[in-house]
Each structure stands twice: as structure tokens, then as C-alpha cells.
Design an enzyme around this catalytic site. Sequence first.
Site, PDB file in Angstrom:
ATOM      1  CB  THR A 160      51.962  39.202  60.317  1.00  0.00           C
ATOM      2  OG1 THR A 160      51.371  40.351  60.880  1.00  0.00           O
ATOM      3  CG2 THR A 160      50.890  38.178  59.992  1.00  0.00           C
ATOM      4  CB  THR A 186      55.603  31.973  48.634  1.00  0.00           C
ATOM      5  OG1 THR A 186      55.808  32.540  47.338  1.00  0.00           O
ATOM      6  CG2 THR A 186      56.695  32.514  49.546  1.00  0.00           C
ATOM      7  CG  ASP A 187      56.631  30.733  43.290  1.00  0.00           C
ATOM      8  OD1 ASP A 187      56.420  31.772  43.966  1.00  0.00           O
ATOM      9  OD2 ASP A 187      56.379  30.673  42.073  1.00  0.00           O
ATOM     10  CE1 TYR A 210      54.836  37.065  51.382  1.00  0.00           C
ATOM     11  CE2 TYR A 210      55.941  36.758  49.267  1.00  0.00           C
ATOM     12  CZ  TYR A 210      55.007  36.337  50.200  1.00  0.00           C
ATOM     13  OH  TYR A 210      54.260  35.206  49.975  1.00  0.00           O
ATOM     14  CE  LYS A 214      54.674  32.895  53.294  1.00  0.00           C
ATOM     15  NZ  LYS A 214      53.539  32.550  54.199  1.00  0.00           N
ATOM     16  NE  ARG A 333      57.345  44.147  43.143  1.00  0.00           N
ATOM     17  CZ  ARG A 333      56.546  43.079  43.098  1.00  0.00           C
ATOM     18  NH1 ARG A 333      57.043  41.870  42.882  1.00  0.00           N
ATOM     19  NH2 ARG A 333      55.247  43.195  43.244  1.00  0.00           N
TER      20      ARG A 333
HETATM   21  O1  DAU Z   1      54.965  33.662  43.639  1.00  0.00           O
HETATM   22  C1  DAU Z   1      54.087  33.690  44.700  1.00  0.00           C
HETATM   23  C2  DAU Z   1      53.944  35.097  45.162  1.00  0.00           C
HETATM   24  O2  DAU Z   1      53.227  35.807  44.175  1.00  0.00           O
HETATM   25  C3  DAU Z   1      53.263  35.209  46.519  1.00  0.00           C
HETATM   26  O3  DAU Z   1      54.063  34.588  47.486  1.00  0.00           O
HETATM   27  C4  DAU Z   1      53.029  36.670  46.868  1.00  0.00           C
HETATM   28  O4  DAU Z   1      52.344  36.765  48.081  1.00  0.00           O
HETATM   29  C5  DAU Z   1      52.239  37.303  45.766  1.00  0.00           C
HETATM   30  O5  DAU Z   1      52.046  38.656  46.061  1.00  0.00           O
HETATM   31  C6  DAU Z   1      52.923  37.151  44.423  1.00  0.00           C
HETATM   32  O6  DAU Z   1      54.090  37.993  44.336  1.00  0.00           O
HETATM   33  P1  DAU Z   1      54.396  38.884  43.049  1.00  0.00           P
HETATM   34  O7  DAU Z   1      55.285  39.989  43.437  1.00  0.00           O
HETATM   35  O8  DAU Z   1      54.817  38.037  41.898  1.00  0.00           O
HETATM   36  O9  DAU Z   1      52.897  39.421  42.744  1.00  0.00           O
HETATM   37  P2  DAU Z   1      52.336  40.824  42.232  1.00  0.00           P
HETATM   38  O10 DAU Z   1      50.918  40.581  41.832  1.00  0.00           O
HETATM   39  O11 DAU Z   1      52.615  41.916  43.194  1.00  0.00           O
HETATM   40  O12 DAU Z   1      53.178  41.097  40.923  1.00  0.00           O
HETATM   41  C7  DAU Z   1      53.165  40.188  39.834  1.00  0.00           C
HETATM   42  C8  DAU Z   1      54.088  40.751  38.766  1.00  0.00           C
HETATM   43  O13 DAU Z   1      53.491  41.931  38.228  1.00  0.00           O
HETATM   44  C9  DAU Z   1      55.449  41.188  39.297  1.00  0.00           C
HETATM   45  O14 DAU Z   1      56.436  40.895  38.323  1.00  0.00           O
HETATM   46  C10 DAU Z   1      55.308  42.690  39.472  1.00  0.00           C
HETATM   47  C11 DAU Z   1      54.347  43.072  38.361  1.00  0.00           C
HETATM   48  N1  DAU Z   1      53.486  44.246  38.656  1.00  0.00           N
HETATM   49  C12 DAU Z   1      52.701  44.207  39.774  1.00  0.00           C
HETATM   50  C13 DAU Z   1      51.880  45.286  40.100  1.00  0.00           C
HETATM   51  C14 DAU Z   1      51.027  45.246  41.344  1.00  0.00           C
HETATM   52  C15 DAU Z   1      53.462  45.348  37.810  1.00  0.00           C
HETATM   53  O15 DAU Z   1      54.167  45.363  36.767  1.00  0.00           O
HETATM   54  N2  DAU Z   1      52.663  46.401  38.131  1.00  0.00           N
HETATM   55  C16 DAU Z   1      51.891  46.441  39.242  1.00  0.00           C
HETATM   56  O16 DAU Z   1      51.186  47.463  39.494  1.00  0.00           O
END
Ligand code: DAU
Length: 397
Positions: A160, A186-187, A210, A214, A333
Site C-alpha cells: 500500500t 510522517t515525522d 513502517y 514512508k 517494541r
Molecule cells: O509520529 C507519527 C507517527 O505516530 C505516525 O506516522 C504513525 O502512523 C503513528 O502510528 C504514530 O506512531 P507511534 O509508533 O509513535 O504510535 P503508537 O500510538 O503506536 O505508539 C505511541 C507510543 O506509545 C510509542 O512509543 C509506543 C507506545 N505504546 C503504544 C501502544 C499501542 C505502548 O507503550 N503501548 C501500546 O500498547
Amino acid sequence: MILLVTGGAGFIGSNFVKHRLQTTDDKMIILDSLTYAGVLDNLKEYLNDSNLLIPKTQDDLLSVTKQIGERLSYAVPDGSAELKRLTSKLEGFNPNYVESDLYDMVKDILKKDKVVFVVANIIDSKTDQALMRLSDVVVHFAAESHVDRSIFDADAFIKTNVYGTYTLLEAAKNVSNLKKFIHISTDEVYGHAIGKSFKEADPLNPRNPYSSAKAAVDRMAYAYHQTYGIPIVIARPSNNFGSNQYPEKLIPVMTIKALKNEPLPVYGDGRQERDWLYVEDTARAIDLLIKSGKIGEAYNIAGNNERENISIVRKILEITGRSEKLIDHVKDRPGHDVRYSIDDSKIKDLGWVQDRDFDKQFEYTVNWYIQNQNWWEKILNKDQEYKAFMKAWYEER
Ligand code: DAU
């Protein structure tokens, strides 16, 4: 103005579409394949019996199989999982199956309606071209966006984000009417920011599947401007938050778990930092790029709200009235970027003014999930793909 918005049923895409319909006279062609994170309910107030279309796809990748005998079967590769998924995505809606020319049909609908929603994949070049010929501006959101999923299986991210964007850019080569093509990057393309905030001219150093996909198309979009003169403007927003975010990202995941009194899975020590940007601000920043973004340039869109994950989680527990005992530090992660930070002076030079009331926006967002339980319960209960991913990913943490 007619806008073609790809990924318009997703989180940022649907918020952008609603914002634009409420604040301008634009007409919108929304192109979305309704993969797992695309939710038609996000735009239900704009959809009716005549403006939701499923074109007959002609591309080899989504070839026609009529044998199954169900109407939807010609729009999907086979009668199995894909057909079932699409059928369930369209439940409660009444789509029209387009056997005739898509260009003519969309043009006709736009004479009386502000919105046309086309259920198709950006990988279908004929659909892209038909819709682009009708549009003044493309805003390209469509992407697989969840980092955890890309670590689990990067395949869809290449198809995609890379091949899909390439197909759109190729389609743009064949039309002469486009004034702008806003590519949503994205940043994360810069990689993690240790001790600095990245500017647009800094090198790209993505660190997960990912963000590497991008970064590839961020530069491909730029290359299509340089090589073919396509009017590209690149937006690099930071972490978005707001209503209708698919319940796989930090804020909806944690809010829903808190509401259900389940443990909140914080990766590692939770000291990683993200820069939170309200989705309505992203929409306004894109408005500005449509109007004044310089062709061939990239623009950071910062949230200017850098927070450690753990403090976001504590805030959610406070708003939902749950105990901090629910916090569960789980396996980190892999390749986790510890901090994102970008400098937004370039877009500020265009006149960008951000709405800085983070606490109010955050509280509104958490309350939206509290008040819209039906929206997320439908996903939690019905989406088999979602259930399977959540089980597999969190079970091993
Ligand atoms: O910075 C922009 C990006 O932000 C976008 O390009 C992405 O599409 C978007 O998914 C986002 O990426 P992140 O990896 O930062 O987002 P996420 O919400 O998955 O995670 C935010 C932070 O929280 C990251 O440090 C991982 C942590 N996290 C996330 C989840 C889902 C946890 O600790 N526990 C979790 O269950």
C-alpha cells in the site's frame, strides 16, 4: 475546488474530510479500500444511497472473478476472506456497483452532491486516473500506519505505502489538471530525535518497517516532482490524536483498556517521548499547505506537546477515574524510537498558527471514547483481523 482524498475513511483522513466540508465549499472524492482501519461510520452523515460507489476494477492485481455469484465478487480478488471483510465493512450501507464509466458517474453525482465515496484500492491505476482527471488537488493519506503491525508483518506496508503511492504518482503523470498533490508523510522518516528537533533538510533515517516505507515514498513523491513536474507538497506531521482513531494506537488502546478495567500495556519503562498533535490542527495545517505550500517542498507539522508515554497513560487513568495499578510494563517494541521531535518554523513562515490548548483537546478526546462506546465496540467485537492481531501481538509481550 474538487479534492481527491485517499484514505478518507481512516482516522486523519476522515477528520480532514469533515473539517473541509464544514469550512469550505469544496467537493470531495474520497477513495478508500476499507482495509481494517477504514471505517465508513466515520463519514456516515455524508453518505447516501447514490454517492457510495464500488467500481468494477480492471487492474490485474484486483482482477474480476464473477463465478462466486455475489455482487461484490467482481470488486475483489476472490470469494474468500477479502469478500467477507468487505461485506462486513459495508454492513448498514447501500453501495452502488459501477459497471459503466466511473469518470462520468462521479462527475454526474458531483453536480448535485458534495461527496462521492469510491471503495477501491489506490493500487488500481485506472480508478486513480479516472478520479484524478476530475480533481484540482489530491490529498494522499492512504497508508498502512501502525508501527507494531509493520514489525509483525511488513508486506501490506510495501504494497500500500510504496506500490500504492507509486501507482498514484504514475496516474498523476497522465493528467494535466492537478494544481497540487499533498503527500502525507510522517515525522518518523527522520528516525528518533536524540537531543535535537529535526528540520526538513535533515537526513532521513527511518528505523522500523513502517517508517522506512514512508521515507521511501516521501522521497519518491519528491522525485516525481523533480523528474515529471508533478505539483507535490510533502507534509510530515507528528503523532496525531483525536476522535475516530483506530483502537490500535496508544491513546485509544489505553483509554479502552482503562474503561474495561484491563491492564494497560506500557512498552518498556514508558519514558519514550512523542509529540502530540491534535487531528483538527493537522487538518488546518493541510488547508494552509493546499493554499500556500511551495511545490517541491516538505513541511514539518509539529504538535509542540512532547510527552512521555507514561504521563499520557497516567492522564488517561485520571480522566477515566481508574487506578494506576492498571499500568502493566510489558516487553518493549523492537527498534523502539525513543523520541520524536520536529522543528516547525518552516510552516510557521507560511503563517501557521497552532491551537495550543493540549489539555482541553486531550480531555475532549478521551471523553469522546468514553461517550462513543458503540463506535469502538463494533470494531472490538466484529473485526476478526483486529482481534487476531491484538491477541498475537499482546500475548507475546
Ligand atoms: O509520529 C507519527 C507517527 O505516530 C505516525 O506516522 C504513525 O502512523 C503513528 O502510528 C504514530 O506512531 P507511534 O509508533 O509513535 O504510535 P503508537 O500510538 O503506536 O505508539 C505511541 C507510543 O506509545 C510509542 O512509543 C509506543 C507506545 N505504546 C503504544 C501502544 C499501542 C505502548 O507503550 N503501548 C501500546 O500498547
